[in-house]
Design a protein around this motif. Structure first.
Motif, PDB file in Angstrom:
ATOM      1  N   LEU A 257       0.839  -1.191   0.000  1.00 32.16           N
ATOM      2  CA  LEU A 257       0.000   0.000   0.000  1.00 32.16           C
ATOM      3  C   LEU A 257       0.879   1.247   0.000  1.00 32.16           C
ATOM      4  O   LEU A 257       1.963   1.266   0.596  1.00 32.16           O
ATOM      5  CB  LEU A 257      -0.910   0.007   1.227  1.00 32.16           C
ATOM      6  N   PRO A 258       0.458   2.304  -0.676  1.00 28.80           N
ATOM      7  CA  PRO A 258       1.269   3.530  -0.686  1.00 28.80           C
ATOM      8  C   PRO A 258       1.373   4.131   0.701  1.00 28.80           C
ATOM      9  O   PRO A 258       0.398   4.135   1.459  1.00 28.80           O
ATOM     10  CB  PRO A 258       0.508   4.457  -1.652  1.00 28.80           C
ATOM     11  N   THR A 259       2.555   4.589   1.031  1.00 36.62           N
ATOM     12  CA  THR A 259       2.765   5.180   2.354  1.00 36.62           C
ATOM     13  C   THR A 259       2.104   6.550   2.473  1.00 36.62           C
ATOM     14  O   THR A 259       1.730   6.964   3.565  1.00 36.62           O
ATOM     15  CB  THR A 259       4.267   5.315   2.627  1.00 36.62           C
ATOM     16  N   GLN A 260       1.929   7.257   1.335  1.00 37.82           N
ATOM     17  CA  GLN A 260       1.292   8.567   1.356  1.00 37.82           C
ATOM     18  C   GLN A 260      -0.009   8.519   0.570  1.00 37.82           C
ATOM     19  O   GLN A 260      -0.139   7.778  -0.416  1.00 37.82           O
ATOM     20  CB  GLN A 260       2.226   9.623   0.755  1.00 37.82           C
ATOM     21  N   LYS A 261      -0.964   9.285   0.996  1.00 37.35           N
ATOM     22  CA  LYS A 261      -2.250   9.334   0.330  1.00 37.35           C
ATOM     23  C   LYS A 261      -2.100  10.018  -1.034  1.00 37.35           C
ATOM     24  O   LYS A 261      -1.509  11.094  -1.134  1.00 37.35           O
ATOM     25  CB  LYS A 261      -3.255  10.112   1.194  1.00 37.35           C
ATOM     26  N   PRO A 262      -2.608   9.376  -2.108  1.00 39.08           N
ATOM     27  CA  PRO A 262      -2.442   9.992  -3.429  1.00 39.08           C
ATOM     28  C   PRO A 262      -3.206  11.304  -3.522  1.00 39.08           C
ATOM     29  O   PRO A 262      -4.250  11.483  -2.873  1.00 39.08           O
ATOM     30  CB  PRO A 262      -3.010   8.930  -4.383  1.00 39.08           C
ATOM     31  N   PRO A 263      -2.731  12.247  -4.315  1.00 40.28           N
ATOM     32  CA  PRO A 263      -3.432  13.535  -4.434  1.00 40.28           C
ATOM     33  C   PRO A 263      -4.794  13.361  -5.111  1.00 40.28           C
ATOM     34  O   PRO A 263      -4.988  12.487  -5.956  1.00 40.28           O
ATOM     35  CB  PRO A 263      -2.473  14.375  -5.286  1.00 40.28           C
ATOM     36  N   ARG A 264      -5.707  14.209  -4.757  1.00 39.38           N
ATOM     37  CA  ARG A 264      -7.059  14.147  -5.322  1.00 39.38           C
ATOM     38  C   ARG A 264      -7.042  14.644  -6.766  1.00 39.38           C
ATOM     39  O   ARG A 264      -6.425  15.670  -7.059  1.00 39.38           O
ATOM     40  CB  ARG A 264      -8.006  15.020  -4.493  1.00 39.38           C
ATOM     41  N   PRO A 265      -7.690  13.919  -7.702  1.00 39.40           N
ATOM     42  CA  PRO A 265      -7.693  14.371  -9.100  1.00 39.40           C
ATOM     43  C   PRO A 265      -8.451  15.681  -9.253  1.00 39.40           C
ATOM     44  O   PRO A 265      -9.291  16.054  -8.418  1.00 39.40           O
ATOM     45  CB  PRO A 265      -8.374  13.225  -9.843  1.00 39.40           C
ATOM     46  N   ASN A 266      -8.169  16.382 -10.356  1.00 37.77           N
ATOM     47  CA  ASN A 266      -8.804  17.682 -10.565  1.00 37.77           C
ATOM     48  C   ASN A 266     -10.293  17.520 -10.866  1.00 37.77           C
ATOM     49  O   ASN A 266     -10.807  16.415 -11.076  1.00 37.77           O
ATOM     50  CB  ASN A 266      -8.102  18.450 -11.693  1.00 37.77           C
ATOM     51  N   LEU A 267     -10.999  18.644 -10.919  1.00 33.64           N
ATOM     52  CA  LEU A 267     -12.460  18.628 -11.068  1.00 33.64           C
ATOM     53  C   LEU A 267     -12.886  18.034 -12.402  1.00 33.64           C
ATOM     54  O   LEU A 267     -13.840  17.237 -12.465  1.00 33.64           O
ATOM     55  CB  LEU A 267     -12.996  20.061 -10.917  1.00 33.64           C
ATOM     56  N   LEU A 268     -12.202  18.376 -13.499  1.00 33.73           N
ATOM     57  CA  LEU A 268     -12.577  17.861 -14.806  1.00 33.73           C
ATOM     58  C   LEU A 268     -12.457  16.335 -14.864  1.00 33.73           C
ATOM     59  O   LEU A 268     -13.330  15.647 -15.412  1.00 33.73           O
ATOM     60  CB  LEU A 268     -11.689  18.508 -15.877  1.00 33.73           C
ATOM     61  N   HIS A 269     -11.404  15.817 -14.291  1.00 33.01           N
ATOM     62  CA  HIS A 269     -11.215  14.363 -14.285  1.00 33.01           C
ATOM     63  C   HIS A 269     -12.323  13.677 -13.487  1.00 33.01           C
ATOM     64  O   HIS A 269     -12.835  12.611 -13.883  1.00 33.01           O
ATOM     65  CB  HIS A 269      -9.844  14.035 -13.693  1.00 33.01           C
ATOM     66  N   ARG A 270     -12.740  14.263 -12.368  1.00 32.20           N
ATOM     67  CA  ARG A 270     -13.797  13.648 -11.559  1.00 32.20           C
ATOM     68  C   ARG A 270     -15.129  13.684 -12.294  1.00 32.20           C
ATOM     69  O   ARG A 270     -15.921  12.732 -12.238  1.00 32.20           O
ATOM     70  CB  ARG A 270     -13.905  14.357 -10.210  1.00 32.20           C
ATOM     71  N   ILE A 271     -15.413  14.780 -13.044  1.00 30.95           N
ATOM     72  CA  ILE A 271     -16.681  14.869 -13.781  1.00 30.95           C
ATOM     73  C   ILE A 271     -16.723  13.822 -14.893  1.00 30.95           C
ATOM     74  O   ILE A 271     -17.725  13.125 -15.088  1.00 30.95           O
ATOM     75  CB  ILE A 271     -16.860  16.293 -14.349  1.00 30.95           C
ATOM     76  N   ILE A 272     -15.611  13.664 -15.631  1.00 29.64           N
ATOM     77  CA  ILE A 272     -15.569  12.666 -16.712  1.00 29.64           C
ATOM     78  C   ILE A 272     -15.739  11.256 -16.152  1.00 29.64           C
ATOM     79  O   ILE A 272     -16.448  10.423 -16.724  1.00 29.64           O
ATOM     80  CB  ILE A 272     -14.250  12.803 -17.483  1.00 29.64           C
ATOM     81  N   ARG A 273     -15.114  10.971 -15.021  1.00 27.16           N
ATOM     82  CA  ARG A 273     -15.226   9.633 -14.452  1.00 27.16           C
ATOM     83  C   ARG A 273     -16.645   9.341 -14.002  1.00 27.16           C
ATOM     84  O   ARG A 273     -17.149   8.218 -14.168  1.00 27.16           O
ATOM     85  CB  ARG A 273     -14.259   9.504 -13.271  1.00 27.16           C
ATOM     86  N   ARG A 274     -17.360  10.339 -13.441  1.00 29.97           N
ATOM     87  CA  ARG A 274     -18.741  10.117 -13.017  1.00 29.97           C
ATOM     88  C   ARG A 274     -19.668   9.912 -14.218  1.00 29.97           C
ATOM     89  O   ARG A 274     -20.574   9.072 -14.184  1.00 29.97           O
ATOM     90  CB  ARG A 274     -19.226  11.312 -12.189  1.00 29.97           C
TER      91      ARG A 274
END
Length: 413
Positions: A257-274
């Motif tokens: 497991l990654p030791t650090q939390k991955p950064p949150r994707p930008n807004l456009l990427h989240r809209i396309i994924r939804r």
């Protein structure tokens, strides 16, 4: 002056011996004081703690069976922990097995420190993993400080020297620096008793039996190990053990497991994924069908059987999660037996090139009917009986020194 020394040579010899011993003792005391001073000149003692900042809490398990060992800990480790602003709670145990019971009652702590040897560490690990909330408690990092001469786990975590003060201070500093490494745990369960947990392994056979009698020949000095093995051959030969081993194939190691939390994707990427999930909803996952365990059986005729973990080099990245079953052949001559026994007294994990080696995720040991004897679990003696051994991969996290980690990484390259 020379005439006086010659005429009183007995007194002169005695005085020279006393002065030499006293000078050597004073030099050792001065060297220990210098080591403590250097350990105290660290950055942890210069860090400021805010009035609203919570102090780190450390629970120390310290047996009271040896006053000299307790003084070493209180004189060399406790001042460093106080200097770094750690709130210490020292829990002293009075008898064997008490640390196991105390772990069931232990409250939340940021750091758990075990100070002593293999027996105390095994009691603490067993008590932790028997708790109903073990998944939460196992996230607590564990620091191990050696206070006795021999220990099987400490070489995997710290660099060793001939000076106890240096070993204690370096182990304490590694706890304060906070660098940890995951260690595998073996769950060893008999027919009736509760499971026992080990970090090193289970050992049984002729070499183990002889190792428990070496102290009887202490008057022979450096020849005591060879003498113990020689006399064992006179009492009984051949020293062969018949064992039936059933084992499961090792399992693939999942990705770390990654030791650090991955950064949150930008807004456009989240809209396309939804939108993709709405237009093409993912199908329902089929429940996984658990396949029956496929046990393999092997009969071993051996002088020594050792089931151990890979904790000797915990930083090495492996493909499989497995324990190791090693069995020595039964065709040793007396000379080879004594030579190998002397090597195993230094390092029990050393095996000859003709030994049988199996890797498994779990195994079951079956002994012949009427067989008596003992086996060692982390250098603690238990009555020999049929047992089931299962691997708990990367179950606990221990503090490790940065120097030892770099040294182990260089060995894997």
């Amino acid at each position: 002056m020379f005439r006086t020394l010659r005429n009183n040579w007995k007194k002169s010899t005695f005085a020279v011996c006393v002065l030499s011993y006293g000078g050597h003792w004073l030099y050792g005391v001065h060297g220990d004081s210098v080591l403590r001073r250097e350990a105290c000149l660290i950055e942890f003692g210069r860090q400021q703690i805010g009035p609203q900042e919570r102090l780190r809490k450390a629970t120390v398990i310290l047996p009271t069976c040896s006053g000299k060992a307790n003084k070493l800990f209180e004189k060399n480790a406790v001042p460093l922990l106080h200097l770094a602003g750690v709130e210490i709670t020292i829990v002293k145990t009075d008898y064997e097995g008490q640390a196991n019971k105390l772990m069931e009652l232990m409250e939340h702590t940021d750091i758990l420190v075990v100070a002593r040897g293999d027996g105390t560490l095994q009691e603490v690990v067993t008590g932790l993993l028997r708790r109903p909330d073990q998944d939460t408690v196992c996230n607590t990092p564990i620091g191990f400080i050696r206070l006795v001469s021999r220990n099987s786990l400490i070489p995997s975590l710290h660099l060793l020297s001939d000076n106890k003060v240096k070993d204690i201070t370096s182990a304490t500093l590694s706890i304060l620096k906070g660098e940890t490494v995951p260690l595998d745990v073996l769950q060893i369960k008999g027919e009736k008793e509760q499971p026992v947990f080990a970090l090193t392994g289970l050992r049984m056979g002729a070499f183990r039996d002889v190792a428990s009698t070496i102290s009887k020949y202490c008057y022979l000095g450096p020849l005591k190990t060879s003498a113990a093995h020689w006399f064992s051959t006179l009492r009984e030969w051949p020293l062969v053990r018949e064992v039936s081993v059933s084992y499961l194939a090792p399992s693939l190691r999942p990705p770390d497991l990654p030791t650090q939390k991955p950064p949150r994707p930008n807004l456009l990427h989240r809209i396309i994924r939804r939108l993709q999930n709405r237009w093409n909803p993912p199908g329902e996952e089929r429940p996984k069908v658990e396949e029956p365990e496929q046990w393999k059986e092997k009969h071993l005729s051996t002088l020594e059987l050792f089931i151990h973990t890979h904790n000797k080099n915990p930083v090495k990245r492996r493909i499989n999660d497995s324990l190791v079953i090693c069995a020595e052949p039964d065709n040793f001559t007396v000379g080879e037996y004594i030579t190998v026994g002397s090597q195993k007294e230094e390092d029990p994990t050393v095996f000859t090139k003709d030994s049988t080696r199996l890797e498994a995720s779990a195994c079951q040991l079956q002994l012949p009917e009427g067989s008596a004897g003992f086996h060692n679990i982390d250098n603690e003696e238990y009555e020999a009986m049929p047992v089931e051994v299962r691997l708990l991969p990367r179950k606990l996290r221990f503090f490790i020194s940065a120097e030892r980690r770099e040294q182990l990484l260089s060995l894997t390259q």
